[in-house]
Design an enzyme around this catalytic site. Structure first.
Site, PDB file in Angstrom:
ATOM      1  CG  ASP A  72       1.990  12.606   1.762  1.00 39.87           C
ATOM      2  OD1 ASP A  72       2.550  12.030   2.036  1.00 39.87           O
ATOM      3  OD2 ASP A  72       0.870  13.794   3.154  1.00 39.87           O
ATOM      4  CD  GLU A  81       1.637   9.164  -1.050  1.00 40.32           C
ATOM      5  OE1 GLU A  81       0.646  10.530  -0.760  1.00 40.32           O
ATOM      6  OE2 GLU A  81       1.391   8.087   0.096  1.00 40.32           O
TER       7      GLU A  81
END
Lengths: 673, 673
Positions: free
Chosen positions: B391, B420
């Site tokens: 993330d 990401e």
């Protein structure tokens, strides 16, 4: 956790993991820094890089540079462009080697300032100001004297019992920004992992007009073979033509064994002088002059007269021998022998060049060979020569040239080397990268508009321009292009204008060029008939068809227009006629703009509409501007982007315009500058 | 001479000046070898370089490669292409790190052979054969056994008293060439000055279909909050859809302080579950599971069931904390404090994310922080997880990721990391270069034909493909693009086909995707209404409008067609309609060719003519070929380059064709393969 701890010890990344800035894709950077970018004194080195960090923090970056022999770095700030690209620049002031690198850091004050301007919650603003005060206090500790005192005072005011908005204004003030930029926290800065080199030459490396001629073809009436003295008398003529450099083919004793006769005949008669590139005879080798030309003292007198006239002398460096060269007896280990014991002459089967013996650079004694060849260059430098045109460098090892050029330039940074490599692209580029100051090009074979546009754009706009300085020659003693053979005087004129204005450095082989010598040895050949390479020629410099006047005018135009002193501003412009090519060059401040239109068809009048990027050239599209033809003196008024041009090759196949903007209108007169 | 001698001692060029070959512009070479190229097991590494030497001699060159942990190099020959460009290739057979470099040398035998074929003077030929005999004799000395004997015999025959032509034929024979190539003289070879790295992953790194879902939204009827057990029951459904990877948002305890309510409300009620990315509560942190989901044992049972169904589980690595995370008390030095003593929450002024506290990577205790974060990854690897979706990696230092990924992969080369980072181009590329296995892309925001063509060409054809492996997502829990909001079911279908066939790796966030969830929180927002990020949702998987069947068919097509297993063969083809995009992928041997046509207009029928490069696809322009639509089963006969296509978005907005060549015609039947 002990495993991870050991892993961290092995980590060979940045020594401090808190250095968050990243620096990559630095330009100029040639082959990962293996080779130097090239500049001349007074030029800028514009440095770009991708610089960024994780997150949203603001960054600051500087270019660090110095002379390679200096210990202290100077720094100049970089500014962000778009997409994490940054740019900074520095000027090189002296000849020699420079180096540069980049430093970048996450700047907490800049982040604080950026965020503060966007905050809307008063409580947040108050907390942020306290954070900012801490940063300013830290800067005060790094500063001294008045700056320190001023920073400290500001830090106190930022958290004083005063209205919020005034304190925010102080935090965002230009004054505080200037102070904080002067005392940044660079404790966690990132240094780019390479230090990159620049070679700085004198201006002649970038801007030069060369004139090549054979001294032996300057004999006075009644003499058979010219001398340094007769060549010296030719110099005022060359100076009048406006050249900077006179380049002489080899001036050394010429071998007799297998000497070539006129027109490259395998057999030579007793009066044939031989090719100057077949160097070496019993009279001496690369450090001697041909007795027929005179003495070393005569050569020095020739150089002195050239200097007096503002000309530099360039010598030919051709590292090869005739079969009679003294080296062959003194250093037989530098040459390859054939199984029959004979010396290995130059060949490219089925072609043989029996009057030439190459050095064997794979000799076990290569070190002594390198040193001796370097001493040849040093010898001629000691005679006052500062420019060398190197013959066929691509047939000697790249490592040798890299070594010898860097050695010579370390002691004599003013020396200029021109690479005569008409070879494959990668080979020519390698020679330029490893140190040659200027390079011959494919210009001689680029004659159509498409060829000229593509090739010159590559030379002047691609990354290779950082190291490859083109020198354009419409002819050489080896190359009489078909275009000149069949195009007559107009072809010579248009090729001359192209060479002299497309590139800051160009040259001609004369008097063959100005006297429109266009007879080839045979159809399909690029060799001259009765080439001076194999025989003495006599030239009538006063011939009425001589291009001397045009050459003199062009060279004066080149000197007077700084736009023509460098290549990077070259832009081609659309013309709706394939036979017309149009381009411009300009100074950075647009104070000098030269626009050239050339008719490539040597036989017919060609006309068309030129399309100029008026705004880019600083012209007002709504007002007329003046085009002053520097060759004819004629002046034209143009309007807007699209204008008509017609060129008759038999009168003048080219316009060389100075573009003059209208600066004022008084009563009936328009003034253009 | 002593000066030059000293200069030669200082010379830091090649240690032996006789090494004449030059190697430059090697590809792949990422940032001067700083980063590795990426491959999966079984793939080729095609290595190119400019290789040349001075003069006219012939060269030979090899790629040298090995596993990074091996001591011996393997070599494979390189072949010249054009303009001094050479190419060789090697196959990587096992996961882990490889390395490669290049060696090149002037090959005197090849030069001899090349020249001999061109010689026409019998005396020259005789001398040359004697030279050649010497070279062959030298090779015999390098060889052993039969080769040595054969070479010696040939050397003797080359200078034997036999007719010249027979001896020349022997010297030029293929057999001698093979023998000489096996025993070259490499004493003066040049080694490229860098050894370049390759990271070799397992095939999943290149070819993968991801399905993201929230375990807490899998509750059985009557339950409020799903568990690992209820999520486990969802797995057969996902397996039926044909995915390879099930990716779970964070499964850790969720903070209570500043917990967000439904639709990102600042205040939450007692039943609001909070965002899974607000990691950490008194129940634990990054190495714990949310009690509402079950126990670590339940998680392992979930993983076991996934494995049984051929699915891999990917976990979310989100290195950030809720204000309640145990780290904040145990390691306060890892967080930044505000002047008022409170912890610094995440913010991007004027936006605040008070439920999230970032780590302070500039902490003096950064080493311990890095080690602890690495141990989080190791913890989940120990539970059987082999894929991590990271993330927002672009908000943590690049140096940290480079270190942690290389450390983890050194011990576990099978691990896959998906980055990401929806950030700026340079930032995303840096993350890919430094080690992330796959990367999210801008695909979600590339919806027009021009955007798709430009962007996918960049991803699959530019140099960045060596390190940047795209993973295309039509939606994520954070991004519901306008195109999906307003395009209805046809928009979902076309984006699905694009993602699944443009890239070998793609993913969807379900069941929102297959159930055509297109309600945004507000106009102009890309946030879902009632987003699962903040609340538990219940999904009717049996809804008749579900795209489950299309997804299952597409994933089957992907598996059955190797052309879709990689990205580099992607080519776009012209269609004379801006709403139709057409492209193909193929295997190297053309044994499998997939052609896709997608109607980007979700509302209207669009038709046009597709233009195919039939020769390049191995098709006979004069004969029909068959297009087999793998989604509908329909078969079409096409002829030549230009063919007509029409697509009704309400029936099927895309063709996914297998291109079948006609291999034989017997009586009335055409057979296509």
């Amino acid at each position: 956790m002990s495993t991870a701890g050991a892993a961290l010890d092995r980590w060979r990344g940045p020594p401090d993991g808190r250095r968050r800035a990243v620096i990559e894709s630095v330009r100029p950077e040639i082959d990962c820094g293996r080779f130097a970018a090239k500049r001349v004194v007074g030029e800028w080195v514009v440095v770009e890089a991708d610089i960024f960090a994780d997150g949203h923090d603001r960054l600051a970056a500087v270019v660090r540079y110095r002379r390679a022999d200096a210990s202290e770095w100077t720094e100049t700030p970089m500014e962000p462009l778009v997409n994490d690209r940054w740019r900074g620049r520095f000027r090189v002031e002296t000849i020699g080697r420079y180096e540069y690198t980049i430093a970048a850091w996450v700047d907490r004050f800049l982040s604080f300032r950026h965020d503060l301007a966007r905050r809307d919650d008063p409580q947040d603003i108050a907390v942020a100001l306290a954070v900012g005060a801490g940063l300013v206090e830290d800067a005060a500790a790094r500063a001294q004297g008045e700056d320190a005192a001023e920073l400290l005072a500001i830090a106190r005011r930022l958290v004083a019992d005063e209205p919020l908005e005034g304190r925010r204004e102080l935090a965002l003030s230009e004054r505080l920004l200037v102070l904080m930029r002067a005392h940044p926290d660079r404790s966690l800065e990132t240094r780019y992992d390479k230090v990159l080199p620049v070679v700085v030459d004198r201006e002649r490396a970038r801007f030069s007009a060369w004139y090549e001629f054979f001294p032996r073809s300057t004999a006075d009436e009644g003499e058979r073979h010219g001398t340094f003295e007769s060549a010296r008398k030719r110099l005022p003529y060359i100076a009048r033509l406006g050249f900077d450099v006179v380049y002489l083919p080899p001036i050394h004793p010429i071998g007799r064994t297998k000497r070539k006769g006129a027109n490259n005949a395998l057999a030579s008669g007793p009066d044939d002088p031989g090719s100057p590139w077949a160097i070496g005879a019993e009279e001496g080798g690369h450090k001697d002059v041909h007795p027929a030309l005179g003495t070393l003292e005569d050569f020095r007198a020739f150089c002195a007269e050239a200097r007096r006239l503002g000309l530099e002398v360039a010598l030919d460096i051709a590292f090869q021998c005739s079969p009679d060269h003294p080296y062959i007896r003194s250093h037989p280990q530098w040459f390859r022998r054939r199984p029959d014991g004979s010396i290995q002459y130059a060949e490219n089967p089925p072609k043989k060049y029996e009057d030439i013996v190459p050095f064997d650079f794979e000799s076990d004694d290569w070190r002594a060979l390198w040193q001796e060849l370097e001493s040849v260059i040093e010898f001629w430098i000691a005679q006052g020569v500062e420019i060398f045109r190197v013959d066929n460098p691509h047939t000697k090892p790249f490592a040798f040239w890299e070594w010898v050029i860097s050695e010579v330039k370390r002691r004599h940074p003013e020396i200029i080397f021109l690479s005569e490599a008409f070879s494959r692209p990668r080979v020519m580029h390698r020679l330029a990268k490893l140190g040659f100051t200027q390079s011959y090009t494919y210009f001689t074979w680029r004659n159509t508009k498409h060829e000229l546009t593509t090739y010159l754009t590559e030379l002047t706009a691609h990354e290779s321009r950082e190291y490859f300085r083109p020198n354009l020659w419409p002819n050489t003693p080896d190359i009489l292009h078909e275009y000149l053979q069949y195009g007559g005087r107009p072809a010579f004129m248009s090729r001359l204008v192209l060479a002299a204005t497309l590139a800051a450095s160009y040259g001609i082989y004369g008097p063959a060029f100005e006297l429109v010598e266009n007879r080839a040895r045979e159809p399909g050949s690029e060799e001259y008939l009765d080439s001076e390479k194999y025989q003495v020629r006599r030239w009538d410099l006063e011939a009425p068809h001589s291009l001397a006047e045009l050459i003199a005018r062009l060279n004066r135009v080149r000197r007077e227009n700084p736009a023509l002193h460098s290549d990077w501003s070259l832009r081609f412009h659309d013309v709706d006629n394939e036979q017309l090519v149009c381009y411009s060059k300009r100074t950075e401040d647009l104070g000098n703009i030269v626009l050239v239109v050339v008719n490539l068809d040597p036989h017919h009048v060609q006309s068309g509409h030129v399309e100029l990027p008026v705004a880019e050239l600083g012209l007002d599209a709504a007002k007329p501007y003046q085009l002053h033809d520097l060759l004819t003196g004629a002046r034209y008024l143009w309007h807007g982007a699209r204008n008509y041009v017609a060129l008759d090759p038999h009168r003048s196949p080219a316009h060389v315009f100075r573009v003059r903007r209208r600066v004022a209108t008084e009563r009936d007169f328009d003034y253009f500058m």
